[in-house]
Design an enzyme around this catalytic site. Structure first.
Site, PDB file in Angstrom:
ATOM      1  N   ALA A 240       5.231  17.355 -17.727  1.00  0.00           N
ATOM      2  CA  ALA A 240       3.804  17.271 -18.036  1.00  0.00           C
ATOM      3  C   ALA A 240       3.246  15.891 -17.692  1.00  0.00           C
ATOM      4  O   ALA A 240       3.975  15.000 -17.263  1.00  0.00           O
ATOM      5  CB  ALA A 240       3.582  17.594 -19.499  1.00  0.00           C
ATOM      6  N   HIS A 241       1.945  15.718 -17.933  1.00  0.00           N
ATOM      7  CA  HIS A 241       1.288  14.459 -17.539  1.00  0.00           C
ATOM      8  C   HIS A 241       1.861  13.266 -18.297  1.00  0.00           C
ATOM      9  O   HIS A 241       2.135  13.335 -19.471  1.00  0.00           O
ATOM     10  CB  HIS A 241      -0.234  14.524 -17.686  1.00  0.00           C
ATOM     11  N   ASN A 242       2.022  12.174 -17.535  1.00  0.00           N
ATOM     12  CA  ASN A 242       2.460  10.891 -18.089  1.00  0.00           C
ATOM     13  C   ASN A 242       3.893  10.881 -18.586  1.00  0.00           C
ATOM     14  O   ASN A 242       4.303   9.942 -19.269  1.00  0.00           O
ATOM     15  CB  ASN A 242       1.497  10.409 -19.179  1.00  0.00           C
TER      16      ASN A 242
END
Lengths: 340, 340, 340
Positions: A240-242
């Site tokens: 997922a993001h980051n």
């Protein structure tokens, strides 16, 4: 599509191993001890296959010094037969030779900068200001968004998708169906529904990374999502993001890592694992298959969750008891107190 | 690929927030409090980041009225800083401007009806009788089956696949690798093997839906599979045939919903969840990560399954005891009875 | 896109069922008992839907002999109404008629051998020495690697990817996003990082196989990965290198099977299951949803792991007790011993 053959002497030289036996033998391929035929090279890395050594039909076998006396055929002697086998596979791989240049049917933006030794497959679409390094091979149907950078020696198989602004190091392999840089799952709740949070961060992939078929690495919300060097990721994995993944970490199939979580270096994450968001895992952590990691892990070691597999009938009883567990243990606790 | 800059006054006006401090400041982008530099706007939504406010290098910060006194730089004051940040991301998104029109390399059926403001990317394939609304953008390599309808303002990224007869509302975002309308998993057993049940139903997707990379929504067996309005779905999610998902529900990555199950409105389903077929979940149900939902849920609330993560050594002992749980609790029960 | 209509007499003949009632009725489609309208054929396979029979608006219903007296409309009488329904769906499927021949925009190697009755869709890429059988249909955007063989009557939907050397039997259906033949996840650890083990094996898919959207079947390390005949695989399933799956086995969505594991024939593996590597499952094994299979199974039967779904509050207590389980059971054991 070519695969050449070698004399055993040539293989010994290429793999830097000692050759014992007829070094003029022609070797045309690799096979397991049990399935090998004349002309094939095999290997013995796991002691549990030792019994197959005596009966192998291979022309030669990669063995450890300790196993050499038991080898009934020619041998290449290695302190690490599994690694030597891994290196030998490089010599026997059959792969289409990609031809340098851009396929007629590829659609390439005028501002893209593509090394002359790179190969851009049929029906690829390459966006504005993309930079593609020397000897990169991009398979048919792949779509490379604007401002993507792909370092030298990269191999993108067919039908890979990179969104805009993704940065890929050198010697990276991306398998078919990989999607890198899609929007992270970020929304703010409102009375009218979910307000999308545009994902403004990038994705930065290090060197010597391999990512399996249909895996997804989302772009960051503001800061980038970061995959370190020498990271290997299997099929159908979600980052997922980051998310940040440290150097040399391995992630098996169908594992999902939620947003902003940091995984250390040299971790090994088995298949079907879930890791919740906004936590950190130390270096050298091992997570067993299907575990849900719900909190940060600060110490190296192995971690697990779940229950053992049982026959369904027995499992139903245990599962029913699980639901009553707190009540039973309270009852036990009271009873012990009352009777002590 | 453009991203413009704004004065703080312009941002205040666009976001309908009060501006405190130098309203002529130029703001060129968004960043977190910790990573922001001069010229960037940040936000403080979660109190745990308050300590980062004092040291931020941002030129301005979106803060709540309560946090305003602690803000060392210019501020935009919001009753809901997270929502204001979400709205601000819209102003700073960098995305290729899609050009209205049909790419030369797209293959479009003569009977397709494509709005003049729509943008059809390179190498797209558009089937017979497809209807595509105003300002729809379809990324390169996407394949749109016969009789598909896509409402206005839709954004399909590269390499999306829609099977025939899929219906998509307005303002829908589909990420790369999404497959909508593949056959549901329907077979009748016979002596000779599995008899395929042709999947004759459609898929109906509401308005303001977003579906993440490589997720799948199967077509219905007879009736349609239905995704409500404002539903948000993350990457690698599976919705089987005849699933129905209520308005405003959010589904995180790698979750799978089996056939004919109905999920209520405003549910939040975490990642890696499994939901068995032919059940119903009420509105406002929350399912925690990696839970298996095995029966209908009629009451709002939070539901879970699984065991906590432990060190593997400790986990092995607990897991072994789980298998014996029924026997031990029976023993305990008898013992208490005998000794009371 | 066509779907024809039939008289009830024609349907009875095609499905080899007895017709009771007006055999001249025109039937234009199939529907469930509850949603059927005039002109539609329905079916009653599951006794729990019997109450819907009395009120159905269908023009005719496929029923068992036992249900015939309760059928208020015309009937087709079947000993296995579900199978008859499955067969009837074949008659009513609406699918684009693929036109034999190769689309102008397909890129086909000169050495490929494509049957004249096969249909190669727009923007497909077909590699060297590929052999494609009679009546095969390949959807737009699919990429077929060198030396692939696809048997007659195959149906590959849009955006499928087959790597080099994959072999597909006859009458196989592959849904969009399927990737077959990507490299298995094989690496040898070194001080410098992971040494890739080139995956030199193939993938061999039997006859009458169906594989769902975005599923992955990796190529073997040395020997091939093998999927038997009549195997059905749902969406987002992962089969690692050297997996072998026996004839007639069914695998539901989001399940992952690790390397070198052998699954028997006629097994049914539910969704979200994980099966570790290097084990064997007997024939006729059933695995319930979300189970992790950690060891070989030698006996037919049903197997499970996990805990029941509970309200999160109750679950938290049980989960906390799980962590203490070994200590509590030891305490109980000692207490019983001391007090007996």
């Amino acid at each position: 599509m070519t695969a050449r053959d070698y004399s055993l002497a040539e293989l010994a030289e290429q793999l830097q191993l000692e050759c014992v036996g007829d070094s003029s033998l022609r070797i045309v391929g690799l096979a397991t001890l049990a399935s090998a035929a004349t002309g094939q090279l095999s290997f013995l890395a796991n002691p549990r296959y030792q019994k197959e050594l005596a009966n192998t039909a291979a022309s030669a076998v990669i063995v450890s010094p300790a196993m050499l006396p038991h080898c009934p055929v020619a041998a290449l002697v290695s302190d690490n037969p599994y690694l030597s086998y891994a290196q030998a596979t490089q010599l026997f791989k059959k792969q289409s030779e990609a031809v340098a240049g851009i396929a007629d049917t590829a659609v390439v933006a005028a501002s893209a900068d593509i090394a002359s030794s790179a190969s851009i497959g049929a029906n690829c679409v390459i966006g504005e200001r993309v930079r593609i390094g020397e000897q990169v091979v991009i398979g048919p149907g792949s779509v490379i968004g604007d401002d993507v950078v792909i370092g030298p020696q990269g191999l993108l198989h067919a039908n890979v998708t990179l969104y805009h602004g993704v940065s890929i190091g050198h010697s990276v392999i991306l398998h078919s169906g990989v999607v890198i840089g899609a929007d992270g799952f970020g929304f703010a709740p409102t009375q009218q529904g979910w307000q999308k949070i545009e994902q403004l961060g990038a994705v930065v992939i290090g060197d010597h990374v391999e990512i399996g078929a249909n895996s997804c690495i989302d772009r960051g919300a503001l800061n980038p999502t970061i995959i370190g060097n020498h990271v290997i990721i299997d099929n159908l994995v979600q980052c997922a993001h980051n998310v940040q993944i440290g150097d040399g970490t391995a992630i098996a199939g169908c594992t999902a890592i939620a947003g902003s979580t940091r995984i250390g270096s040299r971790c090994t994450i088995a298949g079907g694992v879930g890791i919740v968001g906004h936590i950190s895992l130390a270096d050298n952590v091992h997570i067993t298959a299907h575990t849900l990691v719900t909190k940060s892990i600060s110490q190296p070691g192995s971690y697990s969750s779940g229950t053992p597999m049982l026959e369904t009938q027995q499992w139903r009883k245990a599962a029913a008891r699980f639901a009553q567990l707190d009540a039973w243990i309270k009852k036990l606790s009271r009873f012990i107190k009352a009777n002590n």
